[in-house]
Design a protein around this motif. Structure first.
Motif, PDB file in Angstrom:
ATOM      1  N   GLY A  53     -17.282  53.472  49.038  1.00  0.00           N
ATOM      2  CA  GLY A  53     -16.214  53.757  48.078  1.00  0.00           C
ATOM      3  C   GLY A  53     -14.997  52.887  48.293  1.00  0.00           C
TER       4      GLY A  53
ATOM      5  N   THR B 152     -23.177  46.816  48.335  1.00  0.00           N
ATOM      6  CA  THR B 152     -22.797  46.828  46.908  1.00  0.00           C
ATOM      7  C   THR B 152     -21.549  47.699  46.774  1.00  0.00           C
ATOM      8  OG1 THR B 152     -24.340  48.572  46.237  1.00  0.00           O
ATOM      9  CG2 THR B 152     -25.139  46.289  46.153  1.00  0.00           C
TER      10      THR B 152
ATOM     11  N   LYS C 230     -22.889  44.009  40.285  1.00  0.00           N
ATOM     12  CA  LYS C 230     -23.386  44.680  41.490  1.00  0.00           C
ATOM     13  C   LYS C 230     -24.666  45.452  41.174  1.00  0.00           C
ATOM     14  CE  LYS C 230     -20.529  43.719  44.953  1.00  0.00           C
ATOM     15  NZ  LYS C 230     -20.944  43.322  46.316  1.00  0.00           N
TER      16      LYS C 230
ATOM     17  N   TYR D 104     -17.723  43.462  36.889  1.00  0.00           N
ATOM     18  CA  TYR D 104     -17.937  43.561  38.348  1.00  0.00           C
ATOM     19  C   TYR D 104     -19.050  44.560  38.649  1.00  0.00           C
ATOM     20  CZ  TYR D 104     -17.335  45.263  43.115  1.00  0.00           C
ATOM     21  OH  TYR D 104     -17.565  45.672  44.416  1.00  0.00           O
TER      22      TYR D 104
ATOM     23  N   LEU E 227     -21.749  40.676  52.825  1.00  0.00           N
ATOM     24  CA  LEU E 227     -20.520  41.215  52.232  1.00  0.00           C
ATOM     25  C   LEU E 227     -19.942  40.288  51.172  1.00  0.00           C
ATOM     26  CD1 LEU E 227     -18.696  42.128  55.577  1.00  0.00           C
ATOM     27  CD2 LEU E 227     -19.352  43.805  53.863  1.00  0.00           C
TER      28      LEU E 227
ATOM     29  N   ASP F 171     -20.627  28.207  50.722  1.00  0.00           N
ATOM     30  CA  ASP F 171     -20.704  28.969  49.472  1.00  0.00           C
ATOM     31  C   ASP F 171     -22.100  29.588  49.355  1.00  0.00           C
ATOM     32  OD1 ASP F 171     -20.785  29.734  46.728  1.00  0.00           O
ATOM     33  OD2 ASP F 171     -19.216  28.270  46.294  1.00  0.00           O
ATOM     34  N   ILE F 172     -22.168  30.890  49.073  1.00  0.00           N
ATOM     35  CA  ILE F 172     -23.505  31.510  48.956  1.00  0.00           C
ATOM     36  C   ILE F 172     -24.229  31.050  47.690  1.00  0.00           C
ATOM     37  CG2 ILE F 172     -23.123  33.567  50.396  1.00  0.00           C
ATOM     38  CD1 ILE F 172     -22.618  35.123  47.757  1.00  0.00           C
TER      39      ILE F 172
ATOM     40  N   VAL G 127     -12.397  51.243  49.911  1.00  0.00           N
ATOM     41  CA  VAL G 127     -12.175  51.044  51.331  1.00  0.00           C
ATOM     42  C   VAL G 127     -10.743  50.559  51.550  1.00  0.00           C
ATOM     43  CG1 VAL G 127     -12.961  49.743  53.311  1.00  0.00           C
ATOM     44  CG2 VAL G 127     -14.598  50.571  51.643  1.00  0.00           C
TER      45      VAL G 127
ATOM     46  N   THR H 232     -14.527  36.104  56.255  1.00  0.00           N
ATOM     47  CA  THR H 232     -13.085  35.855  56.133  1.00  0.00           C
ATOM     48  C   THR H 232     -12.406  36.862  55.204  1.00  0.00           C
ATOM     49  OG1 THR H 232     -13.502  34.319  54.322  1.00  0.00           O
ATOM     50  CG2 THR H 232     -13.325  33.363  56.524  1.00  0.00           C
ATOM     51  N   GLY H 233     -13.181  37.753  54.614  1.00  0.00           N
ATOM     52  CA  GLY H 233     -12.620  38.759  53.712  1.00  0.00           C
ATOM     53  C   GLY H 233     -12.088  39.957  54.485  1.00  0.00           C
ATOM     54  N   PHE H 234     -11.640  40.952  53.755  1.00  0.00           N
ATOM     55  CA  PHE H 234     -11.027  42.137  54.370  1.00  0.00           C
ATOM     56  C   PHE H 234     -12.039  42.891  55.248  1.00  0.00           C
ATOM     57  CE2 PHE H 234     -10.399  46.793  53.524  1.00  0.00           C
ATOM     58  CZ  PHE H 234      -9.461  46.994  54.524  1.00  0.00           C
ATOM     59  N   LYS H 235     -13.178  43.272  54.645  1.00  0.00           N
ATOM     60  CA  LYS H 235     -14.158  44.024  55.438  1.00  0.00           C
ATOM     61  C   LYS H 235     -14.764  43.145  56.527  1.00  0.00           C
ATOM     62  CE  LYS H 235     -16.319  47.545  52.522  1.00  0.00           C
ATOM     63  NZ  LYS H 235     -17.542  47.762  51.712  1.00  0.00           N
TER      64      LYS H 235
ATOM     65  N   ARG I 200      -5.427  46.098  43.847  1.00  0.00           N
ATOM     66  CA  ARG I 200      -5.840  47.268  44.624  1.00  0.00           C
ATOM     67  C   ARG I 200      -4.563  48.002  44.986  1.00  0.00           C
ATOM     68  NH1 ARG I 200     -10.226  44.668  48.778  1.00  0.00           N
ATOM     69  NH2 ARG I 200     -11.924  44.370  47.285  1.00  0.00           N
TER      70      ARG I 200
HETATM   71  N1  LIG Z   1     -12.833  46.719  49.631  1.00  0.00           N
HETATM   72  C1  LIG Z   1     -13.358  47.689  48.903  1.00  0.00           C
HETATM   73  O1  LIG Z   1     -12.690  48.655  48.558  1.00  0.00           O
HETATM   74  C2  LIG Z   1     -14.817  47.653  48.503  1.00  0.00           C
HETATM   75  C3  LIG Z   1     -15.370  48.786  47.872  1.00  0.00           C
HETATM   76  C4  LIG Z   1     -16.703  48.751  47.514  1.00  0.00           C
HETATM   77  C5  LIG Z   1     -17.464  47.633  47.789  1.00  0.00           C
HETATM   78  N2  LIG Z   1     -16.904  46.539  48.395  1.00  0.00           N
HETATM   79  C6  LIG Z   1     -17.772  45.386  48.662  1.00  0.00           C
HETATM   80  O2  LIG Z   1     -17.618  44.998  50.024  1.00  0.00           O
HETATM   81  C7  LIG Z   1     -17.741  43.584  50.142  1.00  0.00           C
HETATM   82  C8  LIG Z   1     -16.540  43.003  50.852  1.00  0.00           C
HETATM   83  O3  LIG Z   1     -15.368  43.314  50.116  1.00  0.00           O
HETATM   84  P1  LIG Z   1     -13.924  42.878  50.617  1.00  0.00           P
HETATM   85  O4  LIG Z   1     -12.991  43.919  50.174  1.00  0.00           O
HETATM   86  O5  LIG Z   1     -13.973  42.514  52.050  1.00  0.00           O
HETATM   87  O6  LIG Z   1     -13.685  41.559  49.731  1.00  0.00           O
HETATM   88  P2  LIG Z   1     -12.751  40.291  50.033  1.00  0.00           P
HETATM   89  O7  LIG Z   1     -12.404  39.714  48.699  1.00  0.00           O
HETATM   90  O8  LIG Z   1     -11.658  40.616  50.956  1.00  0.00           O
HETATM   91  O9  LIG Z   1     -13.733  39.284  50.761  1.00  0.00           O
HETATM   92  C9  LIG Z   1     -14.750  38.623  50.092  1.00  0.00           C
HETATM   93  C10 LIG Z   1     -15.414  37.645  51.039  1.00  0.00           C
HETATM   94  O10 LIG Z   1     -16.480  37.018  50.331  1.00  0.00           O
HETATM   95  C11 LIG Z   1     -16.331  35.618  50.473  1.00  0.00           C
HETATM   96  N3  LIG Z   1     -16.866  34.963  49.288  1.00  0.00           N
HETATM   97  C12 LIG Z   1     -16.528  35.164  47.989  1.00  0.00           C
HETATM   98  N4  LIG Z   1     -17.244  34.347  47.192  1.00  0.00           N
HETATM   99  C13 LIG Z   1     -18.056  33.628  48.017  1.00  0.00           C
HETATM  100  C14 LIG Z   1     -19.016  32.612  47.820  1.00  0.00           C
HETATM  101  N5  LIG Z   1     -19.314  32.171  46.597  1.00  0.00           N
HETATM  102  N6  LIG Z   1     -19.643  32.096  48.907  1.00  0.00           N
HETATM  103  C15 LIG Z   1     -19.347  32.531  50.163  1.00  0.00           C
HETATM  104  N7  LIG Z   1     -18.459  33.482  50.402  1.00  0.00           N
HETATM  105  C16 LIG Z   1     -17.813  34.018  49.353  1.00  0.00           C
HETATM  106  C17 LIG Z   1     -14.841  35.362  50.624  1.00  0.00           C
HETATM  107  O11 LIG Z   1     -14.613  34.079  51.231  1.00  0.00           O
HETATM  108  C18 LIG Z   1     -14.487  36.518  51.528  1.00  0.00           C
HETATM  109  O12 LIG Z   1     -14.802  36.180  52.852  1.00  0.00           O
HETATM  110  C19 LIG Z   1     -17.956  43.061  48.725  1.00  0.00           C
HETATM  111  O13 LIG Z   1     -19.335  42.899  48.504  1.00  0.00           O
HETATM  112  C20 LIG Z   1     -17.398  44.160  47.850  1.00  0.00           C
HETATM  113  O14 LIG Z   1     -17.967  44.159  46.581  1.00  0.00           O
HETATM  114  C21 LIG Z   1     -15.581  46.521  48.762  1.00  0.00           C
END
Ligand SMILES: NC(=O)c1ccc[n+]([C@@H]2O[C@H](COP(=O)([O-])OP(=O)(O)OC[C@H]3O[C@@H](n4cnc5c(N)ncnc54)[C@H](O)[C@@H]3O)[C@@H](O)[C@H]2O)c1
Length: 364
Positions: A204, A146, A176, A172, A102, A80-81, A206, A34-37, A216
């Motif tokens: 990096g 990571t 990681k 943070y 992720l 929840d993980i 993203v 459900t997150g961005f990536k 961000r």
């Molecule tokens: N977006 C970036 O620029 C970037 C850069 C480097 C690394 N990352 C890594 O990529 C991954 C995804 O990042 P994103 O930008 O999509 O983040 P995001 O915050 O948009 O999404 C995070 C996701 O993790 C889930 N989540 C958080 N805590 C949780 C828990 N306790 N149990 C279950 N689910 C949980 C949320 O529900 C969500 O779906 C992360 O591991 C982040 O550290 C992101």
């Protein structure tokens, strides 16, 4: 499980992600769908016709997942993980072949406010995912995402290679680095007693349409426009390896595929842009070209020790091992992200169809 509500694009280049992933013996399990990536990954897998299933906390109100109504096209559960028993039961039920992990608390500034929760999610959560994976015989590969922030960073501007020392100063990054230590332990257990292959991907900064995370740069710029406020910028000269989210996602899928084909044994890979990292000021210039004077930038005093100023990744290993190369250059990725927002904000296109358009254009 993975719903395939739209057909595979006629322009998709089969050489980029081969058919190996379609022959997987079970869906791809995505934590953080459900997150961005995770949202972009679900859309991409749908587009490629690859089965998947998600496990995350409830989607946030302003998330891409909600904005693009992704519950229509991606299947998964709220969980929840940190809850090992529930996570493990779901993984056993789904019987995935591969896990892309992720889920995380990914924000540096929030990690200063709540370091314990950041460690519980990012470090113990990763140990839980690996524990559940090792108890589920169908799982062959776990790819843990990571960050580029795991490297010891003395702001020298040198590009980090995978064998560089890891050290995270802010909570943070440190969480990681702890997740990386967890991965190293499970990699060792896999070698000694068998079990899934554990891989690590470090990406990096993203970017892409729909990211609305706090603190961000581009999401902050969009929020400022929506509320007709000035955008306060901490350090315009700071550089970051900006890349469109589709570039590392294709990198992750290619990594899994090459492991399945036995074409690489790499245990950790960097994914980032090939060119020199661009300054924050350059990103904002591009934003102003597209959004005009609706984007009003005001410089704020820099808080020196909160975030690294310079960050660059060496991605030669991913190029060598996977023949992976970023497709969109940094400026193009930034431009496409602002265009995505421009057409969503002006109601020209829906978030969903914009993502689909970007995927098609990216894969062409
Ligand atoms: N977006 C970036 O620029 C970037 C850069 C480097 C690394 N990352 C890594 O990529 C991954 C995804 O990042 P994103 O930008 O999509 O983040 P995001 O915050 O948009 O999404 C995070 C996701 O993790 C889930 N989540 C958080 N805590 C949780 C828990 N306790 N149990 C279950 N689910 C949980 C949320 O529900 C969500 O779906 C992360 O591991 C982040 O550290 C992101």
């Amino acid at each position: 499980m993975g719903a395939h509500n739209f057909s595979r694009g006629e322009y998709y280049n089969l050489d980029m992600v081969g058919d190996e992933l379609k022959r997987l013996n079970g869906p791809i399990f995505i934590t953080g769908h459900t997150g961005f990536k995770g949202s972009w990954l679900s859309l991409l897998l749908n587009y490629l016709g690859i089965e998947h299933f998600g496990y995350s906390l409830e989607a946030e109100e302003d998330s891409l997942y909600k904005r693009a109504n992704l519950e229509r096209v991606s299947s998964g559960v709220v969980g929840d993980i940190r809850d090992l028993e529930n996570l493990s039961n779901v993984i056993k039920d789904v019987r995935p072949s591969t896990i892309i992990h992720l889920a995380a608390q990914p924000l540096v500034l929030k990690s200063y406010q709540d370091p314990l929760e950041t460690f519980q999610t990012n470090c113990i959560g990763t140990a839980n995912v690996l524990t559940a994976a090792f108890e589920t015989p169908s799982v062959e590969i776990v790819l843990v995402i990571t960050t580029d922030k795991v490297y010891r960073n003395e702001n020298s501007g040198r590009r980090f290679v995978e064998s560089d020392p890891l050290e995270g100063k802010d909570p943070y990054s440190a969480s990681k680095v702890a997740a990386e230590a967890v991965c190293a332990a499970w990699q060792q257990m896999s070698k000694i007693s068998g079990g899934p292959k554990v891989l690590v991907a470090r990406a990096g900064n993203v970017i892409g349409g729909g990211d609305f995370a706090k603190d961000r740069l581009i999401p902050d710029a969009i929020r400022a426009i929506m509320s007709e406020q000035n955008l306060l910028v901490r350090s315009p000269e700071a550089t970051r390896p900006w890349q469109h989210v589709l570039d590392p996602l294709i990198g992750y899928l290619t990594y899994i595929e090459k492991i399945l084909q036995g074409e690489t044994k790499a245990e950790a890979l960097n994914f980032g842009p090939s060119e020199r990292s661009l300054e924050v000021a350059k990103v904002l210039d591009i934003g102003q070209e597209i959004l005009g004077n609706r984007l009003r930038v005001v410089l704020e005093e820099f808080e020196p020790n909160k975030e690294a100023k310079m960050l660059q990744l060496d991605t030669n290993l991913a190029k060598l091992e996977l023949s992976w190369n970023p497709i969109w250059r940094q400026a193009e990725a930034i431009r496409n992200t602002f265009f995505w927002w421009e057409s969503v904000l002006s109601n020209e296109e829906s978030a969903f169809s914009n993502c689909l358009k970007d995927i098609k254009s990216f894969l062409t």
